[in-house]
Scaffold this motif. Structure first.
Motif, PDB file in Angstrom:
ATOM      1  N   PRO A  72       0.800  -1.228   0.000  1.00  0.00           N
ATOM      2  CA  PRO A  72       0.000   0.000   0.000  1.00  0.00           C
ATOM      3  C   PRO A  72       0.834   1.279   0.000  1.00  0.00           C
ATOM      4  N   ASN A  73       2.056   1.213   0.513  1.00  0.00           N
ATOM      5  CA  ASN A  73       2.930   2.396   0.574  1.00  0.00           C
ATOM      6  C   ASN A  73       4.083   2.327  -0.415  1.00  0.00           C
ATOM      7  N   ASP A  74       3.964   1.418  -1.393  1.00  0.00           N
ATOM      8  CA  ASP A  74       5.012   1.225  -2.391  1.00  0.00           C
ATOM      9  C   ASP A  74       4.628   1.859  -3.721  1.00  0.00           C
ATOM     10  N   VAL A  75       5.648   1.958  -4.577  1.00  0.00           N
ATOM     11  CA  VAL A  75       5.432   2.358  -5.965  1.00  0.00           C
ATOM     12  C   VAL A  75       6.191   1.398  -6.875  1.00  0.00           C
ATOM     13  N   ARG A  76       5.665   1.230  -8.068  1.00  0.00           N
ATOM     14  CA  ARG A  76       6.396   0.471  -9.100  1.00  0.00           C
ATOM     15  C   ARG A  76       7.007   1.487 -10.050  1.00  0.00           C
ATOM     16  N   ILE A  77       8.289   1.338 -10.292  1.00  0.00           N
ATOM     17  CA  ILE A  77       9.046   2.335 -11.054  1.00  0.00           C
ATOM     18  C   ILE A  77       9.680   1.678 -12.277  1.00  0.00           C
ATOM     19  N   ARG A  78       9.532   2.334 -13.411  1.00  0.00           N
ATOM     20  CA  ARG A  78      10.275   1.918 -14.602  1.00  0.00           C
ATOM     21  C   ARG A  78      11.632   2.602 -14.558  1.00  0.00           C
ATOM     22  N   MET A  79      12.672   1.802 -14.457  1.00  0.00           N
ATOM     23  CA  MET A  79      14.016   2.363 -14.398  1.00  0.00           C
ATOM     24  C   MET A  79      14.383   2.998 -15.737  1.00  0.00           C
ATOM     25  N   LYS A  80      14.934   4.193 -15.671  1.00  0.00           N
ATOM     26  CA  LYS A  80      15.376   4.893 -16.877  1.00  0.00           C
ATOM     27  C   LYS A  80      16.886   5.114 -16.902  1.00  0.00           C
ATOM     28  N   VAL A  81      17.484   5.314 -15.712  1.00  0.00           N
ATOM     29  CA  VAL A  81      18.923   5.561 -15.625  1.00  0.00           C
ATOM     30  C   VAL A  81      19.481   4.833 -14.396  1.00  0.00           C
ATOM     31  N   VAL A  82      20.571   4.093 -14.589  1.00  0.00           N
ATOM     32  CA  VAL A  82      21.270   3.446 -13.475  1.00  0.00           C
ATOM     33  C   VAL A  82      22.762   3.654 -13.677  1.00  0.00           C
ATOM     34  N   GLY A  83      23.437   4.179 -12.653  1.00  0.00           N
ATOM     35  CA  GLY A  83      24.876   4.397 -12.725  1.00  0.00           C
ATOM     36  C   GLY A  83      25.655   3.239 -12.125  1.00  0.00           C
ATOM     37  N   ILE A  84      26.908   3.115 -12.513  1.00  0.00           N
ATOM     38  CA  ILE A  84      27.800   2.097 -11.947  1.00  0.00           C
ATOM     39  C   ILE A  84      28.648   2.733 -10.860  1.00  0.00           C
ATOM     40  N   CYS A  85      28.617   2.138  -9.683  1.00  0.00           N
ATOM     41  CA  CYS A  85      29.410   2.584  -8.541  1.00  0.00           C
ATOM     42  C   CYS A  85      30.646   1.700  -8.404  1.00  0.00           C
ATOM     43  N   GLY A  86      31.663   2.218  -7.733  1.00  0.00           N
ATOM     44  CA  GLY A  86      32.851   1.410  -7.465  1.00  0.00           C
ATOM     45  C   GLY A  86      32.533   0.151  -6.694  1.00  0.00           C
ATOM     46  N   SER A  87      31.510   0.210  -5.824  1.00  0.00           N
ATOM     47  CA  SER A  87      31.135  -0.990  -5.070  1.00  0.00           C
ATOM     48  C   SER A  87      30.566  -2.065  -5.991  1.00  0.00           C
TER      49      SER A  87
END
Length: 360
Positions: free
Chosen positions: A36-51
């Motif tokens: 009830p307190n969530d959202v569904r998101i279409r990812m558009k941008v994801v970055g690469i981290c050193g981790s």
């Protein structure tokens, strides 16, 4: 059924799974049920981290070990597709930057407002929690921040690494009278530099071993740059060079590398009554000259772990133009098996790559 969306996702959701050392595969990723307190998101941008790169190379960071396949990625922004029945602040179509850690809200650190220290934190792509390099994800609405109209999705994804620099400046109380020294001109060193400038630091000197990264730092606003070696015996000479470059007191030093030598340099270069903030995590254990710095000169040593309550401030800095992260985004890739592999190779190689991003 959530508001403003379909009851079921018709297309198969795909994600980049870390399945072994140096092995990523795009495979189906089943979404959890929308709460009830969530959202569904279409990812558009994801970055690469050193981790992310570290997990790919070794399948572990410190005590966090990848024991079974895990979806990678945590620097992200996307578009709301569906909202839970109790969500009031977001609607389908909203562009959002996503804070990737879900705290318990019940432990002592959480109740004291230091939720970044929650022992039960569920953080994207920190095993066993899945990350966000996927077509779609489900996430709590209160960790999704609507982007101002003049802030792009790529800039929204940059809120995650930028948050590290912003939080470091908050911890060290950087302001208009604070001269700042930064050890390391990698992605985190650069966002820390941008943050310090936004907080009003009048003089910022940045130190690194790499000429290209130093030239980028100079372009982005470092007052002076100092090239150093990796040799511990050069510390005293390099501290003198740093003091000359600063031309004044070093009030705060951010060690964004986290090695014996960088921390030794930070402690020796910071003036009496100043602060050294350890940001980088290069060495898990160090041998450094702590006593003369802390007991003779009262240099305070502090650390940071991730961040807390930084997204609104990051978005305000981006909206107002006080911080421009766009020059940090050097490489862009699509979301295919071939491009995922090449993107991680590009990020791991370093060179002229600062921030590598996927456009989904």
């Amino acid at each position: 059924m959530g508001k403003g969306g379909q009851a079921h996702v018709k297309e198969e959701n795909m994600a980049a799974w870390l399945v072994g050392i140096n092995t990523l595969k795009i495979q189906p990723f089943k979404l959890p049920t929308l709460g009830p307190n969530d959202v569904r998101i279409r990812m558009k941008v994801v970055g690469i981290c050193g981790s992310d790169v570290h997990y790919l190379k070794t399948m572990r960071i410190a005590d966090f070990v990848v024991k079974e396949p895990m979806v990678i990625g945590h620097e992200c922004a996307g578009i709301i597709e569906e909202v839970g029945s109790e969500v009031k602040n977001l609607i389908p179509g909203d562009r959002v930057a996503i804070e990737p850690g879900i705290s318990c809200a019940r432990c002592v650190p959480c109740k004291h407002g230091r939720y970044n220290l929650c022992p039960d934190m569920k953080f994207f792509a920190t095993p066993p929690v899945h990350g966000s390099l996927a077509n779609q994800i489900v996430h709590p609405a209160d960790l999704c921040f609507k982007l101002p109209d003049n802030v792009s999705l790529e800039e929204g994804a940059m809120c995650e690494p930028l948050s590290v620099g912003v939080y470091a400046c908050c911890r060290a109380s950087v302001g208009p009278e604070t001269n700042v020294l930064i050890m390391g001109a990698g992605p985190i060193g650069l966002v820390t530099m941008l943050s310090a400038r936004a907080f009003g630091a009048p003089r910022i000197v940045i130190v690194d071993v790499d000429d290209h990264r130093l030239s980028v730092a100079k372009t982005l606003g470092a007052v002076e740059i100092v090239k150093v070696s990796t040799k511990i015996e050069d510390v005293n000479e390099e501290v003198a060079q740093i003091h000359k470059a600063m031309g004044s007191r070093v009030d705060v030093c951010f060690d964004c590398a986290g090695f014996n030598k960088t921390m030794t340099t930070a402690l020796n270069a910071t003036h009496a009554g100043g602060k050294v903030c350890l940001v980088g995590m290069g060495h898990s254990e160090m041998t450094v000259p702590l006593m003369p710095a802390t007991t003779t000169r009262e240099v305070d040593v502090i650390g940071i772990f991730r961040y807390k309550n930084t997204w609104p401030l990051c978005l305000d800095f981006l909206r107002s133009g006080k911080i421009d992260v766009k020059p940090l985004i050097t490489h862009r890739f699509g979301f295919s098996q071939k491009e995922v592999k090449e993107a991680f190779k590009t990020s791991a190689r370093g060179g002229n790559a600062i921030k590598v991003m996927f456009n989904l």
